[in-house]
Motif scaffolding. Structure first.
Motif, PDB file in Angstrom:
ATOM      1  N   SER A  92      -5.677  -5.097  21.639  1.00 56.65           N
ATOM      2  CA  SER A  92      -6.159  -6.426  21.238  1.00 56.65           C
ATOM      3  C   SER A  92      -6.330  -6.553  19.715  1.00 56.65           C
ATOM      4  N   ILE A  93      -5.891  -7.675  19.184  1.00 50.96           N
ATOM      5  CA  ILE A  93      -6.166  -8.013  17.776  1.00 50.96           C
ATOM      6  C   ILE A  93      -7.008  -9.294  17.752  1.00 50.96           C
ATOM      7  N   ARG A  94      -6.379 -10.419  18.003  1.00 49.93           N
ATOM      8  CA  ARG A  94      -7.179 -11.655  17.982  1.00 49.93           C
ATOM      9  C   ARG A  94      -8.023 -11.795  19.245  1.00 49.93           C
ATOM     10  N   HIS A 132      -0.476   0.401  13.251  1.00 46.82           N
ATOM     11  CA  HIS A 132      -1.397  -0.551  12.619  1.00 46.82           C
ATOM     12  C   HIS A 132      -2.440  -1.096  13.607  1.00 46.82           C
ATOM     13  N   ILE A 133      -2.146  -1.019  14.917  1.00 51.72           N
ATOM     14  CA  ILE A 133      -3.095  -1.570  15.914  1.00 51.72           C
ATOM     15  C   ILE A 133      -4.446  -0.855  15.821  1.00 51.72           C
ATOM     16  N   SER A 190      -8.575  -7.090  10.961  1.00 47.79           N
ATOM     17  CA  SER A 190      -9.570  -7.945  11.616  1.00 47.79           C
ATOM     18  C   SER A 190      -8.845  -9.121  12.261  1.00 47.79           C
ATOM     19  N   GLU A 222      -5.638 -11.342   6.846  1.00 47.76           N
ATOM     20  CA  GLU A 222      -4.358 -11.854   6.366  1.00 47.76           C
ATOM     21  C   GLU A 222      -3.436 -10.729   5.952  1.00 47.76           C
ATOM     22  N   THR A 223      -2.224 -10.734   6.413  1.00 48.50           N
ATOM     23  CA  THR A 223      -1.263  -9.724   6.006  1.00 48.50           C
ATOM     24  C   THR A 223      -0.147 -10.357   5.202  1.00 48.50           C
ATOM     25  N   ASP A 283       7.379  -7.662  16.202  1.00 53.12           N
ATOM     26  CA  ASP A 283       6.814  -6.931  17.331  1.00 53.12           C
ATOM     27  C   ASP A 283       7.742  -6.953  18.541  1.00 53.12           C
ATOM     28  N   SER A 292      -6.623  -9.490  26.107  1.00 53.69           N
ATOM     29  CA  SER A 292      -5.916 -10.077  24.965  1.00 53.69           C
ATOM     30  C   SER A 292      -4.670 -10.792  25.472  1.00 53.69           C
ATOM     31  N   LEU A 293      -4.512 -12.046  25.053  1.00 54.19           N
ATOM     32  CA  LEU A 293      -3.312 -12.801  25.444  1.00 54.19           C
ATOM     33  C   LEU A 293      -2.051 -12.098  24.972  1.00 54.19           C
ATOM     34  N   GLU A 296       2.896  -8.988  25.986  1.00 54.53           N
ATOM     35  CA  GLU A 296       3.757  -7.828  25.712  1.00 54.53           C
ATOM     36  C   GLU A 296       4.017  -7.017  26.984  1.00 54.53           C
TER      37      GLU A 296
HETATM   38  O1  6IA Z   1      -3.535 -11.860  21.159  1.00 56.81           O
HETATM   39  P1  6IA Z   1      -3.761 -10.617  20.313  1.00 56.81           P
HETATM   40  O2  6IA Z   1      -3.795 -10.873  18.861  1.00 56.81           O
HETATM   41  O3  6IA Z   1      -5.014  -9.831  20.782  1.00 56.81           O
HETATM   42  O4  6IA Z   1      -2.478  -9.707  20.609  1.00 56.81           O
HETATM   43  C1  6IA Z   1      -2.421  -8.369  20.183  1.00 56.81           C
HETATM   44  C2  6IA Z   1      -1.039  -7.811  20.419  1.00 56.81           C
HETATM   45  O5  6IA Z   1      -0.064  -8.662  19.828  1.00 56.81           O
HETATM   46  C3  6IA Z   1      -0.865  -6.432  19.800  1.00 56.81           C
HETATM   47  O6  6IA Z   1      -0.529  -5.481  20.798  1.00 56.81           O
HETATM   48  C4  6IA Z   1       0.250  -6.572  18.774  1.00 56.81           C
HETATM   49  O7  6IA Z   1       1.386  -5.841  19.133  1.00 56.81           O
HETATM   50  C5  6IA Z   1       0.575  -8.046  18.733  1.00 56.81           C
HETATM   51  N1  6IA Z   1       0.056  -8.707  17.528  1.00 56.81           N
HETATM   52  C6  6IA Z   1      -0.700  -9.807  17.505  1.00 56.81           C
HETATM   53  N2  6IA Z   1      -1.060 -10.126  16.234  1.00 56.81           N
HETATM   54  C7  6IA Z   1      -0.516  -9.179  15.464  1.00 56.81           C
HETATM   55  C8  6IA Z   1      -0.550  -8.927  14.079  1.00 56.81           C
HETATM   56  N3  6IA Z   1      -1.257  -9.735  13.291  1.00 56.81           N
HETATM   57  N4  6IA Z   1       0.087  -7.860  13.569  1.00 56.81           N
HETATM   58  C9  6IA Z   1       0.754  -7.057  14.409  1.00 56.81           C
HETATM   59  N5  6IA Z   1       0.827  -7.225  15.750  1.00 56.81           N
HETATM   60  C10 6IA Z   1       0.206  -8.280  16.263  1.00 56.81           C
HETATM   61  C11 6IA Z   1      -1.345  -9.518  11.904  1.00 56.81           C
HETATM   62  C12 6IA Z   1      -2.636  -8.889  11.625  1.00 56.81           C
HETATM   63  C13 6IA Z   1      -3.678  -9.892  11.256  1.00 56.81           C
HETATM   64  C14 6IA Z   1      -4.400 -10.433  12.451  1.00 56.81           C
HETATM   65  C15 6IA Z   1      -4.548  -9.197  10.277  1.00 56.81           C
END
Ligand code: 6IA
Length: 146
Positions: A11-13, A39-40, A46, A50-51, A62, A80-81, A86
């Motif tokens: 999960s990221i967002r 990077h996960i 966060s 911002e990247t 991805d 996580s959506l 994925e």
């Molecule tokens: O919906 P989520 O953000 O929780 O989804 C997480 C999944 O989507 C991870 O397994 C990643 O493979 C992919 N993913 C989603 N956002 C990113 C991301 N954002 N960078 C890389 N993979 C991502 C840039 C980072 C930013 C939020 C600081």
């Protein structure tokens, strides 16, 4: 022989509360092959950070990595959506999928993950417990691939 390419999803967002687990899991997975998505587990990642990459670029990069991988390992405790997307994509591509889940009182794994015959689920308590479980999973996975 080239190393096993592992796409790790977490999960990221959807929330970063399990980021420390992701780091530990990535360290274990690195003993099994090349982790394309280290990077996960990064501390500084966060949900609203911002990247400089647009969402479209992240999606493109991805999904290309996912398509080039040999196996997808997803930590699915924190919903996580993106991770669900994925996992579904990997199943559609016919890739082996392993989901890692820590059972906790009051929550249950989505039936779309737990009920999918193509998805392997390993339940674990902590990273120490997971090491042995991943050893036996990858042991039989690599034997089958030979
Ligand atoms: O919906 P989520 O953000 O929780 O989804 C997480 C999944 O989507 C991870 O397994 C990643 O493979 C992919 N993913 C989603 N956002 C990113 C991301 N954002 N960078 C890389 N993979 C991502 C840039 C980072 C930013 C939020 C600081």
């Amino acid at each position: 022989m080239s190393p096993l390419k592992i796409y790790f999803a977490g999960s990221i967002r959807g929330g970063r509360q399990d980021a420390a687990f992701y780091r530990e899991i990535i360290n274990i997975l690195r003993t099994k092959g090349e982790v394309l998505t280290e990077h996960i587990g990064h501390n500084g990642l966060s949900p609203d950070g911002e990247t400089g990459m647009s969402d479209y670029k992240i999606y493109q990069r991805d999904t290309a990595w996912l398509a080039s991988s040999d196996i997808i390992v997803a930590e699915v405790t924190s919903p996580s959506l993106g991770v669900g997307f994925e996992v579904s994509m990997a199943v559609g591509l016919g890739k082996p999928v392993l989901c890692l889940y820590r059972p906790r009182p009051g929550t249950r794994l989505s039936a779309m993950i737990g009920g999918c015959p193509e998805v392997n689920v390993i339940e674990y308590l902590n990273p120490e417990d997971l090491i042995g479980k991943l050893d036996s999973f990858f042991g039989s996975f690599l034997r089958k691939a030979e």
